[in-house]
Design a protein around this motif. Structure first.
Motif, PDB file in Angstrom:
ATOM      1  N   ASP A 193       0.814  -1.276   0.092  1.00 16.38           N
ATOM      2  CA  ASP A 193      -0.106  -0.097  -0.014  1.00 16.38           C
ATOM      3  C   ASP A 193       0.757   1.375   0.110  1.00 16.38           C
ATOM      4  OD1 ASP A 193      -2.653   0.789  -0.125  1.00 16.38           O
ATOM      5  OD2 ASP A 193      -2.609   1.590   2.001  1.00 16.38           O
ATOM      6  N   THR A 194       2.071   1.254  -0.475  1.00 17.42           N
ATOM      7  CA  THR A 194       2.785   2.458  -0.653  1.00 17.42           C
ATOM      8  C   THR A 194       2.944   2.644  -2.261  1.00 17.42           C
ATOM      9  OG1 THR A 194       5.096   1.116  -0.731  1.00 17.42           O
ATOM     10  CG2 THR A 194       4.098   1.795   1.428  1.00 17.42           C
ATOM     11  N   GLU A 195       3.428   3.685  -2.520  1.00 12.62           N
ATOM     12  CA  GLU A 195       3.781   4.126  -4.055  1.00 12.62           C
ATOM     13  C   GLU A 195       5.292   4.180  -4.057  1.00 12.62           C
ATOM     14  OE1 GLU A 195       2.146   7.968  -5.365  1.00 12.62           O
ATOM     15  OE2 GLU A 195       0.119   6.870  -5.762  1.00 12.62           O
ATOM     16  N   GLN A 196       5.709   3.385  -5.080  1.00 16.37           N
ATOM     17  CA  GLN A 196       6.904   3.236  -5.596  1.00 16.37           C
ATOM     18  C   GLN A 196       7.070   3.422  -7.189  1.00 16.37           C
ATOM     19  OE1 GLN A 196       9.475   2.510  -3.274  1.00 16.37           O
ATOM     20  NE2 GLN A 196       8.085   2.298  -1.631  1.00 16.37           N
ATOM     21  N   CYS A 238      11.841  -1.982  -8.160  1.00 13.64           N
ATOM     22  CA  CYS A 238      11.692  -0.892  -7.341  1.00 13.64           C
ATOM     23  C   CYS A 238      13.101  -0.418  -7.154  1.00 13.64           C
ATOM     24  CB  CYS A 238      11.058  -1.299  -5.952  1.00 13.64           C
ATOM     25  SG  CYS A 238       9.227  -1.330  -6.316  1.00 13.64           S
ATOM     26  N   ARG A 295       5.186   5.293 -11.699  1.00 14.89           N
ATOM     27  CA  ARG A 295       4.800   5.442 -10.297  1.00 14.89           C
ATOM     28  C   ARG A 295       3.572   4.358 -10.144  1.00 14.89           C
ATOM     29  NH1 ARG A 295       5.988   8.262  -6.180  1.00 14.89           N
ATOM     30  NH2 ARG A 295       7.043   9.594  -7.708  1.00 14.89           N
ATOM     31  N   ALA A 296       3.615   3.385  -9.053  1.00 12.02           N
ATOM     32  CA  ALA A 296       2.685   2.609  -8.836  1.00 12.02           C
ATOM     33  C   ALA A 296       2.602   2.051  -7.543  1.00 12.02           C
ATOM     34  CB  ALA A 296       3.258   1.031  -9.602  1.00 12.02           C
ATOM     35  N   ARG A 297       1.360   1.442  -7.196  1.00  9.52           N
ATOM     36  CA  ARG A 297       1.189   1.302  -5.872  1.00  9.52           C
ATOM     37  C   ARG A 297       1.196  -0.395  -5.685  1.00  9.52           C
ATOM     38  NH1 ARG A 297      -0.969   3.358  -1.378  1.00  9.52           N
ATOM     39  NH2 ARG A 297      -1.193   5.656  -2.743  1.00  9.52           N
ATOM     40  N   ALA A 332       2.559  -4.970  -8.293  1.00 12.37           N
ATOM     41  CA  ALA A 332       2.194  -3.255  -8.432  1.00 12.37           C
ATOM     42  C   ALA A 332       0.914  -3.086  -9.523  1.00 12.37           C
ATOM     43  CB  ALA A 332       3.430  -2.667  -8.498  1.00 12.37           C
TER      44      ALA A 332
END
Length: 433
Positions: free
Chosen positions: A371-374, A393, A418-420, A431
């Motif tokens: 549940d973070t954006e990377q 990542c 950018r992806a979650r 992601a």
């Protein structure tokens, strides 16, 4: 334009891959990859000779390809190059007469000329970057030095690749600029010991000079140093890296090999007796850094107490990524003559136990990214699932660590999206862009 159909296989480490890409470039713009060895003009095998399993894989590959081209008309040129040739060249030439050309690693600078002569063709000089990239548009390796001056008791590399020979800084920068100009987004710096760069050139700045030269280059999204020898990670170098910031990624590949001082001393590893100090030195400056290491279990004289200390160290250090290797008793190394050999069954048990512990650590670390954006650098399309891609990542090195499976808008090889992160597995992430 003269077409040359080539079937190539590159075994072993990324440094071998760089050598293969350079040799392919010398064949000129008419090079055509060929999946069928019997239909090629050249069959090229770049070998690994580091440890027994790698030697076996290399020999099996050569024999399989020799059989595949038997009876082909015209018969392809079978060229075998690299570390296996450096270690067993004369013996190999006697045992496998089907090979037309043997090129040892220490004659790397002569490979293009020898290949050209063997083909009997005039070939144009390769254009920048002087490599036929095999890694796709996302990343490329840049080899900054050849050989190694360390004399670790278990290692055959100095005898195969020779002493440290740093590449000139200008050559490194020019190659990096050409790679970026060709669309590569991430540069991965490799050497036997990256931190040793410049010692033979009398450059007191060391690796910092390489990083300083590359970081401003246009188009560079990530700069990733690999093979950072523990003793070379000085406070001065780490301070430089901390101040440099992006696109240098806070990723530290530190091959520690063991954690117990008695085993480290026997291995000839001339760095801090307690590897915890190296880990602490990095994390003081990079609290959120991703650390990778490699460890050897079953080294001669390794007792149960030594192994337990290694397990405890790995549990406390909590590496993002950990490679565990069972000791291979290689002829020609100092360790080969040591007493206290550990039975193969015990080596296998210890490796399994350490990897099981690391699996739990990896799963726990990766769960923290859910549940973070990377930012995900996309390497390639998935081989089986349409619409799914394989990327990484910042804390995932190519061909060494886990991957991030990604789908969604804008996802394509070479894209930085950018992806979650919506799922963490033991070693991989999933992601959605």
């Amino acid at each position: 334009m003269q077409r040359i159909k080539v079937h190539s296989v590159s075994l072993g480490c990324p440094k071998n891959r760089v050598d293969t890409e350079g040799l392919l470039a010398c064949l000129g713009p008419g090079l055509v990859p060929c999946d069928d060895p019997a239909g090629a003009d050249v069959v090229l095998v770049n070998t690994c000779g580091f440890i027994a399993p790698a030697v076996e894989e290399s020999v099996d590959t050569i024999l399989d390809l020799a059989q595949a081209i038997e009876g082909a008309e015209p018969r392809p040129l079978l060229a075998v190059v690299g570390c296996l040739v450096a270690r067993y060249g004369a013996e190999l030439a006697r045992e496998i007469p089907e090979v037309d050309l043997w090129l040892p690693t220490r004659e790397l600078h002569r490979w293009p000329a020898l290949m050209t002569a063997a083909l009997g063709r005039e070939l144009p000089a390769p254009e920048p970057p002087g490599r036929v990239l095999s890694t796709g548009p996302a990343y490329a390796y840049v080899k900054v030095a050849e050989g190694c001056d360390h004399r670790c008791s278990f290692c055959t590399i100095p005898g195969i690749r020779g002493p440290l020979a740093s590449r000139p800084l200008e050559a490194i920068r020019d190659e990096a600029a050409a790679l970026l100009g060709a669309g590569v987004r991430e540069l991965v710096l490799v050497a036997q010991d990256l931190t040793a760069w410049g010692r033979d050139l009398g450059d007191p700045r060391g690796l910092a000079a390489v990083l300083e030269a590359l970081l401003p280059l246009p188009g560079l999204a990530r700069l990733r140093p690999m093979y950072l020898y523990p003793g070379g990670l000085t406070p001065e170098l780490l301070d430089f890296m901390r101040l440099a910031g992006p696109p240098l990624v806070p990723y530290f590949d530190i091959p520690l090999q063991h954690a117990h001082p008695e085993i480290l001393k026997s291995m000839g590893r001339p760095f801090a007796r307690d590897p915890r100090l190296v880990v602490e030195r990095v994390r003081e400056r990079f609290p959120d850094a991703a650390l990778r290491t490699s460890l050897i279990v079953g080294y001669p004289g390794e007792t149960e107490a030594h192994f337990r200390a290694l397990m405890d160290f790995a549990a406390q250090a909590r590496f993002h990524h950990l490679g565990v290797f069972g000791y291979c008793d290689e002829e020609g190394t100092r360790a080969h003559g040591l007493p206290g050999k550990v039975p193969d069954a015990v080596i296998a048990e210890r490796r399994e136990a350490l990897m099981a512990q690391q699996a739990r650590i990896s799963a726990d670390i990766l769960a923290g990214y859910e549940d973070t954006e990377q930012l995900v650098l996309v390497d390639r399309a998935h081989e089986e699932w349409p619409g799914l891609h394989v990327g990484r990542c910042w804390f995932q090195a190519p061909e060494a660590d886990g991957v991030t499976y990604i789908s969604g808008e804008g996802v394509a090889p070479g894209a930085l999206v950018r992806a979650r992160i919506h799922e963490a597995q033991t070693y991989d992430l999933v992601a959605l862009a």
